[in-house]
Enzyme design. Sequence first.
Site, PDB file in Angstrom:
ATOM      1  N   LYS A   1      25.945  45.495  -6.266  1.00  0.00           N
ATOM      2  CA  LYS A   1      27.165  45.565  -5.451  1.00  0.00           C
ATOM      3  C   LYS A   1      27.874  46.898  -5.649  1.00  0.00           C
ATOM      4  O   LYS A   1      28.296  47.539  -4.674  1.00  0.00           O
ATOM      5  CB  LYS A   1      28.107  44.410  -5.808  1.00  0.00           C
ATOM      6  CG  LYS A   1      29.340  44.331  -4.913  1.00  0.00           C
ATOM      7  CD  LYS A   1      30.349  43.334  -5.427  1.00  0.00           C
ATOM      8  CE  LYS A   1      31.125  43.915  -6.594  1.00  0.00           C
ATOM      9  NZ  LYS A   1      32.257  43.075  -7.015  1.00  0.00           N
TER      10      LYS A   1
ATOM     11  N   ASP B   1      30.706  40.961  -2.011  1.00  0.00           N
ATOM     12  CA  ASP B   1      31.549  40.397  -3.060  1.00  0.00           C
ATOM     13  C   ASP B   1      31.886  38.957  -2.680  1.00  0.00           C
ATOM     14  O   ASP B   1      31.308  38.392  -1.755  1.00  0.00           O
ATOM     15  CB  ASP B   1      32.809  41.239  -3.258  1.00  0.00           C
ATOM     16  CG  ASP B   1      33.744  41.196  -2.052  1.00  0.00           C
ATOM     17  OD1 ASP B   1      33.352  40.646  -0.993  1.00  0.00           O
ATOM     18  OD2 ASP B   1      34.877  41.700  -2.165  1.00  0.00           O
TER      19      ASP B   1
END
Length: 220
Positions: free
Chosen positions: A120, A138
């Site tokens: 991420k 997320d």
Amino acid sequence: MNKAGIVEFFARLAADNPHPETELEYSNPYTLLVAVALSAQMTDVGVNKATRTLFAEADTPEKMLALGEETLRERLRTINFYNTKTKNVLALSRALIEQHGGEVPADRAALEALPGVGRKTANVVLNTAFGRETFAVDTHIFRVGNRTGLARGKTPLDVELKLDKRVPRPFRLHAHHWLILHGRYTCKARTPECWRCVVADLCAYKPKTPAPPASKHAAR
């Protein structure tokens, strides 16, 4: 959500917010990398409060190492898991100097090899610092993707791969920012604010959340 619906979905988000940006404060790819690494299980507001002072002192890997572990730990004391994150920031700074000449690499594998940097974080840096069409999934994007039907998946990687397959140009570059902000401020976890959502009619979520009743004071 079919192909035409996806185009309309992003067209409306784009019209509502033509120039979406990360809410993390940074001045260069290095400070962005550090801010994103610190943001795990933290709000952007909380990260910014800590990094304003930190980045004024140390906005390069060399300056960060010069601060030393004790000073850096003190600067990050308000950050969740600050002991571990302090060690990671110093370790990734050292790795950048030793392996990349002090520069943040524009390469996924090289980014993910840095201490404390996962997929991420790498996606955010590649997108925001280097203009790559990546999708940093997320909790907000995971929720929005599944709730709306835009990109359903059991894991963040599932959602990321579906977004990569389904999001069309010209929306790919800013898609993850639109989705994060939509999840943060409209499609909220506990109570999505469907009554003011610009894509409510395209969304698979049912039943739609009605507007809250007007207060007695407001009605007078």
